[in-house]
Enzyme design. Structure first.
Site, mmCIF file in Angstrom:
data_model
loop_
_atom_site.group_PDB
_atom_site.id
_atom_site.type_symbol
_atom_site.label_atom_id
_atom_site.label_comp_id
_atom_site.label_asym_id
_atom_site.label_seq_id
_atom_site.Cartn_x
_atom_site.Cartn_y
_atom_site.Cartn_z
ATOM 1 N N ASP A 22 13.808 -0.831 -0.808
ATOM 2 C CA ASP A 22 15.176 -0.319 -0.786
ATOM 3 C C ASP A 22 16.155 -1.329 -1.366
ATOM 4 O O ASP A 22 17.045 -0.970 -2.147
ATOM 5 C CB ASP A 22 15.583 0.037 0.641
ATOM 6 N N GLU A 295 9.226 2.364 -4.784
ATOM 7 C CA GLU A 295 10.090 3.004 -5.769
ATOM 8 C C GLU A 295 10.527 2.037 -6.856
ATOM 9 O O GLU A 295 10.452 2.366 -8.043
ATOM 10 C CB GLU A 295 11.328 3.594 -5.099
#
Length: 400
Positions: A22, A295
């Protein structure tokens, strides 16, 4: 956007989950907004220690500091730094905003004062439903508007993070083989010849990784390219969770440190330190194949224009496999069916502990490496889809 002297600041709040994912995304976004759009950004982070692994200059004990024109603020609970509302308020990945922030903007709304454009920055996904959900309004009980901002790979989504000069920098780096050699020298890597296959590994734990290493030590590389005739493999492993899957290949994990290397027949494992984001990009650019996770590194592997495996973050009820399947369908759309099938099998095997299926898939992917490499270069252009996330985000705010 207006110049920094007249532009109200933006606030981005991020809780660090799984150490780097994140914060990796929000840090790249904050830097790009500040550097390319001259937006004053406050990045509020709850775990500066983990953040410092990808920003070594960061002092985890200092509550306010500035790097790359971004002001980084320690997010304590309760918030012990003043929150002054700006033009935009972003809660990254549905993190719970501090009470004082919600109280402040609710008070502004009750007084009929202009409140920040409030966005929930969601996770990147290739699923079809993202097109219809991006930009949707969520009216809060207080009457304040909050918008869902979904990154994605189509023109109807919020786009993907990519700095404007990134592809030119990548192409210039990859065009000159000396860049790769010099990087490996700086990392203290020994014994890597130009004809060897180099694989970066930044994954979660997976028995499939151990299975691949057993194959590599005996058989070496099956990657088939015009420039590589050797079959030695060098696996580059930044300190992290991948090592937990390789206990049979390493001494006691507590004794493993950056700079160590362990040779097993045709396979050599090299332990690397964690690096900043620019260094990680260059590492991906310099390898022949990348195994990435989450990600941020997943997207950077795509920008590296090299074949890769995506080890997606596991979710309840195996929902992550639905997300993986959606991306594979999109990524493989223009690939030959046999190449697409082998690459898909390889990715599912790594994500489903497919120790029996991963070796045949790896061999097939190696044979098809030239096609995958050409596809990877074209995919990076297609995935950007004419506009990056920061550009679309700025436009979204202006339209809001």
């Amino acid at each position: 956007m207006k110049s920094r002297s007249t532009q109200q600041h933006w606030d981005i709040f991020c809780t660090v989950v799984d150490n780097y994912g994140d914060i990796g995304v929000t840090w790249r976004l904050a830097k790009q907004l500040a550097i390319e759009y001259q937006i004053q950004v406050n990045l509020w982070v709850d775990d500066l220690h983990s953040f410092s692994h990808i920003l070594p200059e960061l002092n985890p004990k200092q509550t306010i500091q500035c790097f790359y024109d971004v002001t980084i603020k320690q997010w304590n609970t309760p918030l012990d730094l003043d929150y002054l509302p700006g033009a935009v308020l972003i809660e990254a990945f549905a993190c719970q905003l501090p009470d004082i922030v919600l109280e402040t903007i609710n008070s502004m709304h009750r007084q009929n004062r202009s409140v920040p454009v409030w966005l929930n920055l969601e996770y990147l996904s290739a699923e079809d439903w993202v097109d219809g959900c991006h930009g949707l309004l969520s009216m809060q009980p207080s009457g304040i508007k909050k918008y869902f901002y979904f990154p994605g790979f189509t023109a109807k989504t919020g786009g993907v993070i990519c700095e404007k000069a990134l592809f030119k920098q990548r192409d210039a780096w990859q065009k000159n083989p000396d860049n790769r050699r010099q990087l490996f020298d700086r990392l203290g890597l020994q014994g890597i010849d130009d004809e060897d296959t180099v694989i970066s590994i930044f994954s979660y734990e997976s028995p499939a990784l151990d299975a691949l290493c057993r194959h590599w030590q005996d058989s070496g590389s099956h990657i088939d390219t015009n420039s590589k005739s050797g079959n030695k493999i060098h696996a580059l492993l930044p300190m992290g969770r991948s090592l937990n899957s390789l206990k049979a290949w390493l001494p006691e994990l507590d004794s493993v440190k950056p700079g160590d290397s362990y040779r097993h027949n045709k396979l050599t494992l090299h332990i690397l330190p964690m690096t900043d984001q620019q260094g990680f990009d260059r590492l991906l650019w310099s390898c022949d194949f990348n195994i990435v996770r989450g990600e941020d590194s997943f997207l950077r592997a795509q920008w590296a224009a090299k074949p890769f495996i995506w080890h997606i973050y596991p979710q309840e009820d195996d929902y992550h496999l639905i997300k993986l399947r959606a991306f594979i369908a999109l990524y493989c759309h223009n690939l030959a069916p046999d190449v697409a099938a082998s690459w898909a099998t390889l990715n599912f095997a790594f994500n489903q502990d497919g120790t029996d299926t991963i070796i045949p898939a790896w061999k097939q992917v190696g044979i098809a490496n030239k096609s995958l490499l050409e596809h990877a270069k074209q995919w990076s252009i297609f995935a950007l889809n004419d506009a990056d996330l920061a550009s679309r985000l700025v436009q979204f705010v202006e339209n809001s």
